[in-house]
Structure formats: C-alpha cells, structure tokens
Scaffold this motif. Structure first.
Motif, short mmCIF file in Angstrom:
data_model
loop_
_atom_site.label_atom_id
_atom_site.label_comp_id
_atom_site.label_asym_id
_atom_site.label_seq_id
_atom_site.Cartn_x
_atom_site.Cartn_y
_atom_site.Cartn_z
N ASP A 18 0.83 -1.19 0.00
CA ASP A 18 0.00 0.00 0.00
C ASP A 18 0.87 1.25 0.00
OD1 ASP A 18 -2.29 -1.50 -0.01
OD2 ASP A 18 -2.64 -1.35 2.15
N ALA A 19 2.00 1.20 0.71
CA ALA A 19 2.90 2.34 0.75
C ALA A 19 3.49 2.60 -0.63
CB ALA A 19 4.02 2.10 1.76
N SER A 20 3.85 1.52 -1.36
CA SER A 20 4.42 1.72 -2.69
C SER A 20 3.36 2.20 -3.67
CB SER A 20 5.09 0.44 -3.21
OG SER A 20 4.12 -0.55 -3.42
N SER A 21 2.13 1.73 -3.49
CA SER A 21 1.07 2.19 -4.39
C SER A 21 0.67 3.63 -4.07
CB SER A 21 -0.15 1.27 -4.35
OG SER A 21 -0.75 1.33 -3.08
N ALA A 22 0.98 4.09 -2.84
CA ALA A 22 0.69 5.48 -2.48
C ALA A 22 1.55 6.42 -3.30
CB ALA A 22 0.91 5.70 -1.00
N GLU A 23 2.69 5.91 -3.82
CA GLU A 23 3.54 6.73 -4.67
C GLU A 23 2.86 6.99 -6.01
OE1 GLU A 23 7.19 4.59 -4.97
OE2 GLU A 23 7.45 4.54 -2.80
N LYS A 24 1.90 6.14 -6.37
CA LYS A 24 1.16 6.28 -7.62
C LYS A 24 -0.34 6.19 -7.30
CE LYS A 24 4.81 4.56 -10.53
NZ LYS A 24 5.18 3.69 -11.63
N PRO A 25 -0.86 7.24 -6.70
CA PRO A 25 -2.23 7.19 -6.20
C PRO A 25 -3.32 7.29 -7.27
CG PRO A 25 -1.32 9.36 -5.84
CD PRO A 25 -0.20 8.51 -6.40
N CYS A 26 -2.97 7.71 -8.46
CA CYS A 26 -3.98 7.88 -9.51
C CYS A 26 -4.11 6.58 -10.28
CB CYS A 26 -3.58 9.02 -10.44
SG CYS A 26 -3.32 10.59 -9.58
N LYS A 27 -5.22 5.89 -10.15
CA LYS A 27 -5.43 4.57 -10.75
C LYS A 27 -6.34 4.65 -11.97
CE LYS A 27 -3.25 2.22 -7.57
NZ LYS A 27 -1.89 1.87 -7.86
N CYS A 28 -5.94 3.93 -13.00
CA CYS A 28 -6.75 3.84 -14.21
C CYS A 28 -7.96 2.95 -13.94
CB CYS A 28 -5.92 3.25 -15.35
SG CYS A 28 -6.87 2.99 -16.87
N SER A 29 -9.15 3.44 -14.24
CA SER A 29 -10.37 2.67 -14.01
C SER A 29 -10.54 1.56 -15.04
CB SER A 29 -11.59 3.60 -14.03
OG SER A 29 -11.68 4.25 -15.29
N TYR A 30 -9.78 1.60 -16.14
CA TYR A 30 -9.87 0.57 -17.17
C TYR A 30 -8.98 -0.63 -16.86
CZ TYR A 30 -12.28 3.99 -20.08
OH TYR A 30 -13.18 4.91 -20.58
N CYS A 31 -7.72 -0.37 -16.44
CA CYS A 31 -6.77 -1.47 -16.28
C CYS A 31 -6.10 -1.53 -14.91
CB CYS A 31 -5.69 -1.40 -17.36
SG CYS A 31 -4.58 0.03 -17.20
N GLY A 32 -6.30 -0.50 -14.08
CA GLY A 32 -5.74 -0.50 -12.74
C GLY A 32 -4.32 0.01 -12.62
N LYS A 33 -3.70 0.37 -13.70
CA LYS A 33 -2.33 0.88 -13.66
C LYS A 33 -2.29 2.18 -12.87
CE LYS A 33 1.64 1.87 -16.60
NZ LYS A 33 2.18 1.88 -17.95
N GLY A 34 -1.22 2.35 -12.06
CA GLY A 34 -1.10 3.53 -11.22
C GLY A 34 -0.21 4.61 -11.82
N PHE A 35 -0.53 5.86 -11.52
CA PHE A 35 0.24 7.01 -12.00
C PHE A 35 0.44 7.99 -10.86
CE2 PHE A 35 -1.79 5.06 -15.57
CZ PHE A 35 -0.78 5.01 -16.51
N SER A 36 1.54 8.73 -10.92
CA SER A 36 1.84 9.65 -9.83
C SER A 36 1.12 10.98 -9.96
CB SER A 36 3.36 9.87 -9.73
OG SER A 36 3.88 10.26 -10.96
#
Length: 161
Positions: A18-36
């Motif tokens: 969860d801490a590493s995904s917090a670095e990329k909190p913006c998630k794509c609703s289509y595929c789930g890929k995270g962006f900063s």
C-alpha cells in the motif's frame, strides 16, 4: 508486551504494498495501472478511449498527446531541428537521427540467428531473413511475382508499364 502484539505493530507485506502504491495514487479505471499525477493518468486513459484532443490544423489528424502533434507538424513545416554532426542531414525527430548515425559507424547490433551476418537495423535484418525462409512479401499486383525487397518490386513493375 506480548509477542503477538509486537508482530501486529510491524507493517505487513500488504501495508508495504500500500505504501508503494501510495507513490502512484492515480489509478486507471480501465486497467488498474497507477500514475503519480492526474495528468499522467489522463494521457494514459486516452489509450483506452481512443480520444485524440490535439488536432493538426493542416491535415486534421488527431493526437492523444500535444508533444506528438508538435512533432507531426514538422512534416508540414519542413522543420528538422536534429542535425547529424557527420553529414549535416536534418531530422524531425531525435530518434530518427540516432538511427541514422549508425550509417556512419560500423555498429551492427542486429545479428541473424541463422548465419554470421549482422545488421544496423531490425528492418535490414528482417529483410535478410527472407533469404533463409524464402519469404517474398512484396508481390506484384499484375503477375503475382514475389520479391524480398520493395525496391525490387518497383523495378519489376516497370516491365508491365
């Protein structure tokens, strides 16, 4: 403190994820890929929707990213800001200059898996591999004769002219 309490005080592997995904909190609703950032997510989202909000004023071709439109517009303006230091040839994209610079060096990183030959580009390697497979992908529309290279097809088509 009991041993089981001490264990619960340490972050679990899930908490670390969860801490590493917090670095990329913006998630794509289509595929789930995270962006900063939201802007990175918006650009990525266009790969799913096909949206192309940046349009060329000359030919009306659409682009998902402004930088791609700006590069495209060089086709219309003739601007070639990337120049070869060896021969002075200009290019609209830096990647094309880098590929061109192999012409001036004997660097041949693309080796044929069937023989000893090496090539400066993947295109040249693929063309060469046709000599091993017998593949002739360039076919004359008049007589159906096949050729390994497009130039050979063009030269052949003069026979029918």
């Amino acid at each position: 403190m009991r041993a089981d309490e001490a264990l619960t005080d340490r972050p679990s592997r899930r908490d670390s994820m969860d801490a590493s995904s917090a670095e990329k909190p913006c998630k794509c609703s289509y595929c789930g890929k995270g962006f900063s950032s939201p802007s990175q997510l918006e650009t990525h989202r266009r790969s799913h929707t096909g949206e192309r909000p940046f349009t060329c004023s000359v030919c009306e071709k659409g682009f998902a990213q402004l930088c791609n439109l700006l590069t495209h517009q060089r086709l219309h303006t003739g601007e070639r800001p990337f120049t070869c230091s060896h021969c002075g040839k200009g290019f609209a994209q830096s990647s094309n200059l880098l590929r061109h610079q192999r012409v001036h060096a004997d660097y041949r990183p693309f080796q044929c898996p069937d023989c000893d030959k090496s090539f400066k580009s993947t295109r040249d390697l693929l063309t060469h591999q046709g000599t091993h497979t017998g593949e002739r992908p360039f076919t004359c529309p008049v007589c159906a004769k096949g050729f390994i290279r497009p130039f050979h097809l063009l030269r052949h088509q003069q026979v029918h002219a």
